[in-house]
Design a protein around this motif. Structure first.
Motif, short mmCIF file in Angstrom:
data_model
loop_
_atom_site.label_atom_id
_atom_site.label_comp_id
_atom_site.label_asym_id
_atom_site.label_seq_id
_atom_site.Cartn_x
_atom_site.Cartn_y
_atom_site.Cartn_z
N PRO A 63 78.61 2.20 103.60
CA PRO A 63 78.35 2.06 102.17
C PRO A 63 79.09 0.89 101.51
O PRO A 63 78.68 0.42 100.45
N ASP A 64 80.17 0.42 102.12
CA ASP A 64 80.92 -0.70 101.57
C ASP A 64 80.29 -2.06 101.86
O ASP A 64 80.75 -3.07 101.36
N LEU A 65 79.25 -2.07 102.69
CA LEU A 65 78.60 -3.33 103.04
C LEU A 65 77.40 -3.58 102.14
O LEU A 65 76.79 -2.66 101.61
N PHE A 66 77.11 -4.85 101.96
CA PHE A 66 76.00 -5.30 101.12
C PHE A 66 74.94 -5.95 102.00
O PHE A 66 75.26 -6.49 103.06
N VAL A 67 73.71 -5.94 101.54
CA VAL A 67 72.66 -6.73 102.16
C VAL A 67 72.34 -7.83 101.16
O VAL A 67 71.87 -7.56 100.05
N CYS A 68 72.65 -9.06 101.54
CA CYS A 68 72.50 -10.22 100.66
C CYS A 68 71.25 -11.01 101.04
O CYS A 68 70.79 -10.94 102.18
N HIS A 69 70.76 -11.77 100.08
CA HIS A 69 69.55 -12.58 100.27
C HIS A 69 69.90 -14.06 100.40
O HIS A 69 70.48 -14.63 99.47
N HIS A 70 69.55 -14.68 101.51
CA HIS A 70 69.67 -16.14 101.61
C HIS A 70 68.77 -16.80 100.56
O HIS A 70 69.11 -17.82 100.00
N ARG A 80 64.44 -11.97 107.91
CA ARG A 80 64.93 -13.33 108.20
C ARG A 80 65.68 -13.92 107.00
O ARG A 80 66.40 -14.90 107.16
N HIS A 81 65.48 -13.37 105.83
CA HIS A 81 66.12 -13.86 104.61
C HIS A 81 67.35 -13.04 104.22
O HIS A 81 67.98 -13.33 103.21
N LEU A 82 67.67 -12.03 105.00
CA LEU A 82 68.72 -11.09 104.63
C LEU A 82 69.89 -11.16 105.61
O LEU A 82 69.71 -11.46 106.78
N TYR A 83 71.07 -10.87 105.09
CA TYR A 83 72.25 -10.79 105.96
C TYR A 83 73.20 -9.75 105.40
O TYR A 83 73.21 -9.46 104.20
N VAL A 84 74.00 -9.18 106.26
CA VAL A 84 74.97 -8.15 105.88
C VAL A 84 76.31 -8.82 105.61
O VAL A 84 76.75 -9.69 106.37
N GLY A 85 76.94 -8.41 104.52
CA GLY A 85 78.25 -8.94 104.17
C GLY A 85 79.07 -7.90 103.43
O GLY A 85 78.56 -6.86 103.03
N ASN A 90 79.40 -11.07 99.17
CA ASN A 90 78.41 -10.92 98.11
C ASN A 90 78.81 -11.69 96.86
O ASN A 90 77.99 -12.39 96.26
N ASN A 91 80.09 -11.61 96.49
CA ASN A 91 80.56 -12.33 95.31
C ASN A 91 80.50 -13.84 95.50
O ASN A 91 80.13 -14.59 94.60
N ARG A 92 80.86 -14.29 96.68
CA ARG A 92 80.80 -15.72 96.99
C ARG A 92 79.36 -16.21 96.92
O ARG A 92 79.06 -17.27 96.36
N ASP A 93 78.43 -15.42 97.47
CA ASP A 93 77.01 -15.76 97.44
C ASP A 93 76.52 -15.86 95.99
O ASP A 93 75.83 -16.81 95.63
N LYS A 94 76.89 -14.88 95.16
CA LYS A 94 76.47 -14.89 93.75
C LYS A 94 77.04 -16.11 93.03
O LYS A 94 76.35 -16.75 92.25
N ALA A 95 78.31 -16.41 93.28
CA ALA A 95 78.93 -17.55 92.61
C ALA A 95 78.28 -18.86 93.03
O ALA A 95 78.02 -19.74 92.19
N HIS A 100 77.52 -15.26 89.26
CA HIS A 100 78.75 -14.45 89.22
C HIS A 100 79.39 -14.60 87.85
O HIS A 100 79.78 -15.69 87.47
N PRO A 101 79.49 -13.49 87.07
CA PRO A 101 80.09 -13.60 85.74
C PRO A 101 81.52 -14.11 85.82
O PRO A 101 82.32 -13.61 86.59
#
Length: 118
Positions: A63-70, A80-85, A90-95, A100-101
């Motif tokens: 549950p602590d892991l995210f599925v992020c979108h390239h 193919r567009h998704l990765y686990v982080g 996740n915050n780095r990807d958003k920024a 990222h607010p």
């Protein structure tokens, strides 16, 4: 749709893959306010992009892991567009993508210029 159809068949029926294997596959079913697909299986609601990654790897993610979108496209469920982080990933990807607010502060992850310095 027949409730006895397998979960993967129901999932695939709710995805537009017409643009091809390397393009975004848009979720055609219910979407959250932020645009993420939602899929119900086994009486539980799951984010569609998370469900497909769990299906591909064959087990539930921590549950602590995210599925992020390239691709940065919330309704996309193309594995193919998704990765686990983790949360910092996740915050780095958003920024990086300007979502990222308050921006991203270098000392929030181990790749920081400040990491390990005093």
């Amino acid at each position: 749709m027949n409730r006895y159809v397998g979960a993967f068949d129901r999932f695939a029926a709710a995805v537009d893959m017409s643009a091809g294997p390397d393009s975004c596959w848009a979720w055609k079913g219910f979407r959250t306010a932020k645009g993420y697909g939602q899929f119900q299986v086994g009486g539980k609601k799951k984010r569609a992009h998370r469900w497909i990654v769990e299906h591909v790897i064959g087990s539930e993610l921590d549950p602590d892991l995210f599925v992020c979108h390239h691709c940065d496209n919330p309704p996309c469920v193309n594995p193919r567009h998704l990765y686990v982080g983790d949360a910092p990933d996740n915050n780095r990807d958003k920024a990086t993508k300007g979502r990222h607010p308050g921006g991203w502060h270098g000392n929030q992850y181990t790749g920081s210029l400040l990491a390990g310095t005093r």
